[in-house]
Design a protein around this motif. Structure first.
Motif: not given
Length: 125
Positions: A20-27, A86-93
């Motif tokens: 149903x979902x995919x969770x990504x980390x972005x850095x 600054x660094x970008x740190x994000x979680x995408x669902x």
């Protein structure tokens, strides 16, 4: 469709996935830029504050987003560049299920940040 984990593997990684979902980390780091890629309807959770330039076709928008924000993103294709210090740190669902005619999506009708042409580009508030 260009999967960001394939087109930009040094920035995106899968941290969870089911049917149903995919969770990504972005850095990324200041000055880093992605190549064009696609995202399905998603929820974005910002872990850091960041400044970014998003481009889609001939549209471009500059964004400054604080840490600890949760925002709805309509499906989109774009590239981005970290324009801050600054660094970008994000979680995408990312949602895998297509939007149904009768489905009610929380936040789906929220206004999106608009690019120069007025079309949605970037995260909704």
């Amino acid at each position: 469709m260009s999967d960001p984990t394939v087109s930009n593997p040094n920035f995106y990684r899968v941290v969870f996935e089911n049917d149903r979902v995919r969770v990504l980390e972005y850095l990324d780091h200041p000055g880093d830029a992605t190549t064009p890629h696609d995202h399905p309807d998603s929820v974005m959770i910002t872990l850091s504050s960041f400044s970014r330039r998003l481009k889609s076709g001939d549209r471009q928008v500059e964004l400054e987003i604080p840490a600890e924000q949760v925002r709805w993103l309509d499906a989109q294709e774009h590239s981005g560049e970290n324009t801050g210090s600054t660094d970008t740190r994000v979680i995408f669902v990312e949602l895998k299920e297509p939007k149904g005619d009768s489905a009610v999506s929380a936040g789906a009708d929220a206004p999106a940040d608009a690019g120069p042409s007025g079309a949605p580009l970037g995260p909704s508030q």
